[in-house]
Design a protein around this motif. Structure first.
Motif, PDB file in Angstrom:
ATOM      1  N   SER A   1       0.818  -1.568   0.143  1.00 12.01           N
ATOM      2  CA  SER A   1       0.252  -0.221   0.245  1.00 12.01           C
ATOM      3  C   SER A   1       0.869   1.497  -0.193  1.00 12.01           C
ATOM      4  CB  SER A   1      -1.002   0.024   1.221  1.00 12.01           C
ATOM      5  OG  SER A   1      -1.355   1.403   0.961  1.00 12.01           O
TER       6      SER A   1
ATOM      7  N   THR B   1     -15.182  -4.440  -6.101  1.00 16.89           N
ATOM      8  CA  THR B   1     -15.687  -4.058  -4.259  1.00 16.89           C
ATOM      9  C   THR B   1     -15.131  -3.509  -3.823  1.00 16.89           C
ATOM     10  OG1 THR B   1     -13.847  -5.307  -3.411  1.00 16.89           O
ATOM     11  CG2 THR B   1     -15.755  -7.289  -4.638  1.00 16.89           C
ATOM     12  N   TYR B   2     -14.483  -2.489  -4.432  1.00 20.38           N
ATOM     13  CA  TYR B   2     -13.522  -0.952  -3.176  1.00 20.38           C
ATOM     14  C   TYR B   2     -13.327  -0.320  -4.569  1.00 20.38           C
ATOM     15  CZ  TYR B   2      -9.127  -1.879  -5.136  1.00 20.38           C
ATOM     16  OH  TYR B   2      -8.228  -2.014  -6.073  1.00 20.38           O
ATOM     17  N   ALA B   3     -13.411   0.124  -5.731  1.00 13.91           N
ATOM     18  CA  ALA B   3     -13.342   0.739  -6.418  1.00 13.91           C
ATOM     19  C   ALA B   3     -14.300   1.672  -7.188  1.00 13.91           C
ATOM     20  CB  ALA B   3     -12.359   0.565  -8.140  1.00 13.91           C
ATOM     21  N   HIS B   4     -14.281   2.739  -7.210  1.00 16.10           N
ATOM     22  CA  HIS B   4     -16.063   3.810  -7.935  1.00 16.10           C
ATOM     23  C   HIS B   4     -15.903   3.433  -9.200  1.00 16.10           C
ATOM     24  CE1 HIS B   4     -15.009   5.219  -3.751  1.00 16.10           C
ATOM     25  NE2 HIS B   4     -16.430   5.307  -3.507  1.00 16.10           N
TER      26      HIS B   4
ATOM     27  N   THR C   1      -9.984   3.471  -0.462  1.00 11.37           N
ATOM     28  CA  THR C   1     -11.517   3.769  -0.709  1.00 11.37           C
ATOM     29  C   THR C   1     -11.531   3.687   1.073  1.00 11.37           C
ATOM     30  OG1 THR C   1     -11.896   2.254  -2.690  1.00 11.37           O
ATOM     31  CG2 THR C   1     -13.525   2.242  -0.604  1.00 11.37           C
ATOM     32  N   GLU C   2     -10.782   3.026   2.008  1.00 18.59           N
ATOM     33  CA  GLU C   2     -10.768   3.245   3.333  1.00 18.59           C
ATOM     34  C   GLU C   2     -11.006   4.685   3.783  1.00 18.59           C
ATOM     35  OE1 GLU C   2     -12.242   0.693   4.848  1.00 18.59           O
ATOM     36  OE2 GLU C   2     -11.653  -1.225   3.558  1.00 18.59           O
TER      37      GLU C   2
ATOM     38  N   ASN D   1     -11.541  -8.313  -8.184  1.00 18.99           N
ATOM     39  CA  ASN D   1     -11.391  -7.421  -6.190  1.00 18.99           C
ATOM     40  C   ASN D   1     -11.492  -6.055  -6.777  1.00 18.99           C
ATOM     41  OD1 ASN D   1     -10.217 -10.322  -5.748  1.00 18.99           O
ATOM     42  ND2 ASN D   1      -8.297  -9.541  -5.616  1.00 18.99           N
TER      43      ASN D   1
ATOM     44  N   GLU E   1      -3.765  -2.837  -6.124  1.00 17.20           N
ATOM     45  CA  GLU E   1      -5.114  -2.422  -5.129  1.00 17.20           C
ATOM     46  C   GLU E   1      -4.771  -2.398  -3.624  1.00 17.20           C
ATOM     47  OE1 GLU E   1      -7.618  -6.779  -4.012  1.00 17.20           O
ATOM     48  OE2 GLU E   1      -6.752  -6.433  -5.830  1.00 17.20           O
TER      49      GLU E   1
ATOM     50  N   ARG F   1      -7.111   0.564  -1.986  1.00 17.42           N
ATOM     51  CA  ARG F   1      -8.086   0.136  -1.604  1.00 17.42           C
ATOM     52  C   ARG F   1      -7.586   0.067   0.305  1.00 17.42           C
ATOM     53  NH1 ARG F   1     -10.803  -5.207  -1.009  1.00 17.42           N
ATOM     54  NH2 ARG F   1     -10.058  -6.624  -3.015  1.00 17.42           N
ATOM     55  N   TYR F   2      -7.020   0.489   0.333  1.00 17.30           N
ATOM     56  CA  TYR F   2      -6.578   1.524   1.556  1.00 17.30           C
ATOM     57  C   TYR F   2      -6.915   3.181   1.864  1.00 17.30           C
ATOM     58  CZ  TYR F   2      -3.607   2.561   5.470  1.00 17.30           C
ATOM     59  OH  TYR F   2      -3.152   2.816   6.742  1.00 17.30           O
TER      60      TYR F   2
END
Length: 203
Positions: free
Chosen positions: A119, A188-191, A157-158, A185, A150, A154-155
């Motif tokens: 990350s 599940t997190y990317a816009h 988005t969090e 994958n 990835e 993901r981070y």
């Protein structure tokens, strides 16, 4: 199609090292087939030109440059860390650990602290530097699709950012890794998950 407030959007270019992007690089042979298939270098060039032309902030998000002794006394080095220990990927002071000449930082770019894992946010100043510029949207490209891209996405988005992945401005070592990154994958997190052409058109 996502829209981008240009004064609040940043382009995160992850790991633009010779070892990844240049012939003769230590990792390039492992990604060359997919990089060629998707037109990675040409798409990174197009992104660089278009985003800079629109005044989008550019952030260079680099992996830790290997130095002697790195990871050797860690309690739990990951499989990736062990590969870096063996191959000395992105070695500091060596050609492989230098920026690919076409994607080196330019005046006004932000170069954030090197990430030790996958990350770009973990244990770095990336979140702080983005917030200081009022960034809300991040566009992520570079290497590798299923690891650093990835994990960084993901981070992000969090942390509350709007996240866009550019599916043909990245690469991986295997087709199933690319498929997982963008078809399984990523959603599940990317816009937004777009091609380079789609992204440029949306600007």
């Amino acid at each position: 199609m996502a829209t981008y407030p240009l004064d609040r959007t940043a382009y995160l270019l992850v790991d633009p090292y010779n070892d990844f992007l240049s012939e003769g690089g230590k990792v390039y042979p492992f990604i060359e087939a997919i990089a060629t298939e998707v037109g990675l270098l040409d798409n990174l060039r197009k992104l660089d030109r278009a985003l800079r032309a629109h005044g989008v902030a550019v952030f260079i998000v680099p992996h830790r440059r290997w130095e002697p002794g790195d990871y050797e006394d860690w309690r739990f080095p990951s499989p990736t860390h062990r590969k870096i220990m063996a191959r000395h990927n992105f070695a500091r002071g060596e050609w492989g650990g230098e920026w690919h000449p076409e994607f080196a930082p330019k005046p006004g770019d932000t170069v954030v602290q090197e990430h030790w894992g996958a990350s770009g946010f973990a244990n770095t100043d990336l979140d702080l530097r983005l917030k200081q510029k009022g960034i809300t949207h991040v566009i992520i490209a570079g290497l590798l699709a299923n690891t650093c891209i990835e994990a960084t996405g993901r981070y992000a988005t969090e942390l509350g950012y709007h996240v866009t992945l550019v599916r043909d401005a990245t690469a991986a070592m295997q087709h199933d890794m690319m498929h997982a990154a963008h078809e399984l994958n990523g959603p599940t997190y990317a816009h937004a998950i777009v091609t380079t052409g789609e992204l440029i058109a949306s600007l």
